[in-house]
Design an enzyme around this catalytic site. Structure first.
Site, mmCIF file in Angstrom:
data_model
loop_
_atom_site.group_PDB
_atom_site.id
_atom_site.type_symbol
_atom_site.label_atom_id
_atom_site.label_comp_id
_atom_site.label_asym_id
_atom_site.label_seq_id
_atom_site.Cartn_x
_atom_site.Cartn_y
_atom_site.Cartn_z
ATOM 1 N N SER A 49 6.887 0.231 12.445
ATOM 2 C CA SER A 49 7.506 -0.610 11.418
ATOM 3 C C SER A 49 8.605 0.114 10.651
ATOM 4 O O SER A 49 9.431 -0.519 10.011
ATOM 5 C CB SER A 49 6.440 -1.124 10.438
ATOM 6 O OG SER A 49 5.877 -0.057 9.703
ATOM 7 N N LYS A 80 6.183 2.484 3.545
ATOM 8 C CA LYS A 80 7.194 1.429 3.503
ATOM 9 C C LYS A 80 8.230 1.746 2.433
ATOM 10 O O LYS A 80 8.043 2.629 1.583
ATOM 11 C CB LYS A 80 6.543 0.070 3.165
ATOM 12 C CG LYS A 80 5.588 -0.459 4.216
ATOM 13 C CD LYS A 80 6.277 -0.880 5.497
ATOM 14 C CE LYS A 80 5.312 -1.506 6.495
ATOM 15 N NZ LYS A 80 4.366 -0.532 7.053
#
EC number: 3.4.21.88
Length: 220
Positions: A126, A164
């Site tokens: 990701s 993230k």
């Protein structure tokens, strides 16, 4: 320096590895090279520090410097630092206070500054476009806050760790992936606990990369 024969042999070993590799080996590697236990290596380091032959900077980061003489003398060269790999993030505890280590990785202390660094093993792609790949170690500096757009290690709902890009919005927190195949994650303020800022990455083919244990990040 007034060293015993064993202490001098260990000090000479450290100097040789520093000249050859540009860094001092991890405790695990030193124990293997010398055919002694991890505990014996730690004891020798403590003895050298007491006699002013080495200096250890930080209880948790394990950064060590060889000294050219007594403790007041300048260091010969900084050695690599051994950074613990955190197997799991625990809510409410600083990273460096946890005992759930999943091995360690040796990094260049000149590239990775800061106190009490920790590493999280990344699972999934990701964050691919930010250069953080599946199987890498994200090197993090403990912190419980984040600036807009920083890449962080965060704990979601007190149980799931993720790496993230962080954004604070008027109605909550957004965690952005760096891969268009993944959606932006949105949470309430109370659902996200920032645990550290990502300051670098160690590739999975790094020579001192530890492959034991499981990742602290789930694929998301």
């Amino acid at each position: 320096m007034d060293l015993t024969e064993k202490q001098q042999e260990f000090f000479d070993y450290l100097k040789q590895r520093l000249r050859r590799d540009g860094k001092v080996p991890s405790l695990r590697r030193a124990a293997g090279d010398l055919g002694i236990s991890h505990t014996a290596v730690a004891q020798l380091l403590a003895q050298l520090e007491k006699r002013g032959a080495v200096r250890r900077a930080g209880r948790y980061s394990r950064t060590i410097r060889l000294l050219s003489g007594r403790g007041a003398n300048p260091p010969i060269s900084p050695i690599a630092r051994e950074v613990p790999i955190i197997g799991r993030i625990t809510a409410g505890l600083p990273m460096y206070a946890q005992q759930e280590w999943d091995g360690s990785v040796v990094v260049d202390s000149g590239l990775f500054g800061g106190d009490h660094l920790f590493a999280l093993r990344v699972s999934g792609d990701s964050m691919r476009d930010a250069g953080i790949l599946d199987g890498d170690l994200a090197i993090c500096e403990p912190r419980q806050y984040a600036e807009q757009g920083e890449i962080v290690a965060a704990l979601i709902n007190h149980e799931e760790a993720t790496v993230k890009r962080f954004y604070r919005r008027a109605d909550g927190i957004e965690l952005h992936p760096e891969n268009h195949d993944y959606p932006v994650l949105r949470y309430g303020f109370a659902e996200v606990l920032v645990q550290g800022k990502v300051v670098g990455v160690v590739r999975s083919d790094h020579p001192s990369f530890s492959r034991t244990g499981r990742s602290g990040e789930k694929k998301r």
